[in-house]
Design an enzyme around this catalytic site. Structure first.
Site, PDB file in Angstrom:
ATOM      1  N   ASP A  42      -0.267   5.120   1.123  1.00  0.00           N
ATOM      2  CA  ASP A  42      -0.580   6.072   2.192  1.00  0.00           C
ATOM      3  C   ASP A  42      -0.625   5.393   3.555  1.00  0.00           C
ATOM      4  O   ASP A  42      -1.378   4.441   3.762  1.00  0.00           O
ATOM      5  CB  ASP A  42      -1.930   6.745   1.914  1.00  0.00           C
ATOM      6  N   ASP A  79       0.875  -1.163   0.000  1.00  0.00           N
ATOM      7  CA  ASP A  79       0.000   0.000   0.000  1.00  0.00           C
ATOM      8  C   ASP A  79       0.922   1.225   0.000  1.00  0.00           C
ATOM      9  O   ASP A  79       2.143   1.094   0.177  1.00  0.00           O
ATOM     10  CB  ASP A  79      -0.879  -0.038   1.256  1.00  0.00           C
TER      11      ASP A  79
END
Length: 220
Positions: free
Chosen positions: A10, A8
């Site tokens: 953020d 991922d």
């Protein structure tokens, strides 16, 4: 055999989630309103389609927010994000993955411009063979589209890849794609339920790549 690691972005590679939350919290407090955390958290790892902080506050106030308020909020968000470095353990795991010949990808519910811009600024964009973002797929997380797109790009099966996430929405997306998933909660997501993940860590810095692979394999 594990052939790929998909990150991922953020809140996992770079802490953008705390600055985004804090910048909106400051706006709410300046207007004497409370930012509902239980609604905010629904958007983490996904999009703002379920809850939009600007629209919510404007509804509470009964008027639009002035442009200068919105501009200052963006300035505060940017200021806080630019003050942050890559989160602990990320670069070490990228190095270890390269040494092992593992493919690397990013699956993010943010935009390509946002993710690639920050990865380039941090000097690690070229580490990833594949970056897929919300503008590449029909549905963001918690739907599996982003992970399926990265798997297709990397040419690996779901059973040959591990996702590393920081939110329940992200974990759900990875599991729906048929992948094993490591959760590394951040300051915003630490209180949330990560029980769907195969392994939960406080930080990527607390394990080596070898240990991560071993512990995830043992949980299967």
């Amino acid at each position: 055999m594990i052939r790929a690691i998909v990150f991922d972005f953020d809140g996992l590679i770079l802490d953008t989630e705390e600055p985004v939350y804090r910048s909106w919290l400051e706006v709410y407090e300046a207007h004497g309103e409370e930012l509902p955390f239980e609604r905010w958290i629904q958007t983490v790892g996904s999009t703002t389609t379920g809850f939009h902080p600007q629209h919510h506050l404007e509804e509470r106030l009964g008027r639009p927010l002035p442009k200068d308020v919105l501009d200052r909020r963006l300035g505060r968000r940017t200021e806080m994000i630019l003050a942050n470095a890559v989160l602990p353990g990320v670069v070490q795991h990228l190095d270890a993955a390269r040494e092992r010949g593992l493919e690397l990808g990013v699956a993010s519910s943010s935009t390509q411009e946002w993710v690639r811009g920050h990865l380039a600024r941090l000097g690690i964009l070229d580490r990833f063979r594949c970056v897929r973002c919300r503008d590449d797929v029909a549905h963001a997380k918690p739907e599996p589209d982003l992970y399926l797109a990265v798997l297709d790009c990397l040419g690996v099966l779901a059973t040959e890849a591990i996702a590393i996430e920081d939110s329940p929405n992200g974990v759900a997306a990875a599991k729906r794609a048929g992948m094993r998933c490591v959760a590394v909660p951040n300051s915003i997501t630490a209180r949330l339920d990560m029980s769907q993940a195969d392994l939960v860590l406080n930080s990527l810095a607390e394990v080596s790549m070898a240990e991560l692979l071993e512990r995830v394999s043992a949980s299967a």
